[in-house]
Design an enzyme around this catalytic site. Structure first.
Site, mmCIF file in Angstrom:
data_model
loop_
_atom_site.group_PDB
_atom_site.id
_atom_site.type_symbol
_atom_site.label_atom_id
_atom_site.label_comp_id
_atom_site.label_asym_id
_atom_site.label_seq_id
_atom_site.Cartn_x
_atom_site.Cartn_y
_atom_site.Cartn_z
ATOM 1 C CB ILE A 1 -15.099 -7.628 -22.462
ATOM 2 C CG1 ILE A 1 -15.801 -6.826 -23.435
ATOM 3 C CG2 ILE A 1 -13.371 -7.535 -22.414
ATOM 4 C CD1 ILE A 1 -15.480 -5.264 -23.541
ATOM 5 N N GLY B 1 -30.238 -8.821 -14.108
ATOM 6 C CA GLY B 1 -30.263 -9.113 -12.783
ATOM 7 C C GLY B 1 -29.997 -10.645 -12.798
ATOM 8 C CG LEU B 2 -26.921 -12.662 -13.015
ATOM 9 C CD1 LEU B 2 -25.815 -13.108 -11.639
ATOM 10 C CD2 LEU B 2 -26.290 -13.152 -14.126
ATOM 11 C CB THR C 1 -22.028 -5.067 -20.395
ATOM 12 O OG1 THR C 1 -22.384 -5.606 -18.995
ATOM 13 C CG2 THR C 1 -22.901 -6.118 -21.330
ATOM 14 C CE LYS D 1 -30.427 -14.592 -18.045
ATOM 15 N NZ LYS D 1 -29.725 -13.130 -18.365
ATOM 16 C CB SER D 2 -25.554 -16.516 -16.336
ATOM 17 O OG SER D 2 -24.463 -16.155 -17.161
ATOM 18 C CB CYS E 1 -23.188 -10.076 -14.358
ATOM 19 S SG CYS E 1 -24.646 -9.007 -14.313
ATOM 20 N N GLY F 1 -22.968 -3.759 -27.541
ATOM 21 C CA GLY F 1 -23.303 -3.370 -28.863
ATOM 22 C C GLY F 1 -22.108 -2.874 -29.419
#
Length: 304
Positions: free
Chosen positions: A191, A70-71, A193, A43-44, A129, A218
């Site tokens: 890439i 939201g990170l 999103t 996870k970032s 993001c 997706g």
């Protein structure tokens, strides 16, 4: 048959877990490793704990999902403890670890990179993001100068390979790619999103996501992601990790033929389960045997 070498690091296969999906805890990373991934991306994580956006943070749409997390993360100091708990287990399974990090500026990125470096094989810079806000994520990745500064700062701080994860939400992604490579990036992940986009609840008469908008991931974004990888392969001479809508071996091979050396799977877990990594690898192997070709010979072959 699927063994892949990127920046001198050997991966047992080129099908990796993407950042932000099943990477919140060490046990989650281990679960994905057991299901066949060649590498797991965390996870970032940032310098300090971040709560992220309130629920709802994800909504299914036709062809994929919109998300605005939201990170959220516990901060790098706490997160490396999660990695430490499972690092030996992942090593025994021959699964590499990619540390996804973010920051508000080049200084924060460099500090986080230094802290996580001893625990991972590679670093991925989240400068893409689309819903982080506050100067994070795509605010950096949409600006070639800011992107350059972040990569340069991190490269000065660490010795392991550094990949920059790019946003497609720019006028010309090739300009950003050139900037990060000139700054010293060892590779590119493409890439993140698309968007941002929005879904409105017509009964409640308001957006469904608490953040109102989010990034699209997706199956629907795959053709765009493939085209971007294709363009980047012709623009920069560094390894590319392709990501965006991959759910099958055929999808992965499309990215590889476009120029990707490896791929990442995110929301595909929703469609095919945790063992999607093993399934994709098996499907790729069937193709390679049927065509009697080696994987390395397919990288960028669509350009011939």
């Amino acid at each position: 048959m699927l063994k892949t070498v990127i920046c001198g690091i050997e991966f047992k296969n080129p099908v990796f877990l993407a950042a932000g999906v099943m990477g919140e805890t060490g046990s989650a990373l281990k679960r994905i490793a057991k299901n066949g991934a060649g590498a797991v991306c965390t996870k970032s994580v940032g310098l300090e704990r971040k709560e992220g956006h309130k629920n709802p943070t994800i909504v299914e749409v036709e062809g994929g999902f919109l998300n605005a997390m939201g990170l959220p993360n516990p901060g790098v100091d706490e997160y490396v403890e999660e990695i430490e708990r499972v690092r030996n287990d992942l090593k025994r399974m021959n699964v590499r670890i990619i540390g996804s990090i973010y920051g508000k500026d080049e200084r924060e990125f460099a500090i986080v990179a230094e802290k996580i470096e001893p625990y991972v094989d590679m670093i991925e810079l989240n400068i893409s993001c689309p819903h982080a806000g506050g100067g994070y994520g795509a605010t950096i990745g949409q600006n070639p100068d800011l992107s350059y500064k972040v990569v340069e700062s991190v490269k000065d701080a660490v010795k392991i390979p550094v990949f920059a994860k790019l946003t497609p939400n720019v006028t010309d992604i090739k300009v950003i790619a050139k900037a990060v490579v000139e700054a010293g990036a060892d590779g590119i992940t493409a890439i993140n999103t698309l968007g941002p986009g929005m879904v409105i609840d017509i009964e409640a008469r308001k957006p469904i996501l608490s953040n109102k908008f989010g990034g699209m991931s997706g199956k629907a974004i795959k053709p765009i992601a493939v085209k971007i990888v294709y363009d980047l392969y012709e623009t920069v001479d560094v390894p590319i990790i392709g990501v965006g809508g991959i759910t099958t071996g055929k999808d992965a091979l499309e990215f590889i033929m476009a120029g990707a050396s490896a791929v990442q799977v995110g929301t595909g877990v929703y469609y095919r389960g945790y063992d999607i990594f093993r399934k994709i690898c098996e499907e790729m192997e069937v193709f390679l045997k049927e065509k009697n070709v080696k994987l390395k010979d397919l990288v960028g072959c669509a350009h011939d």
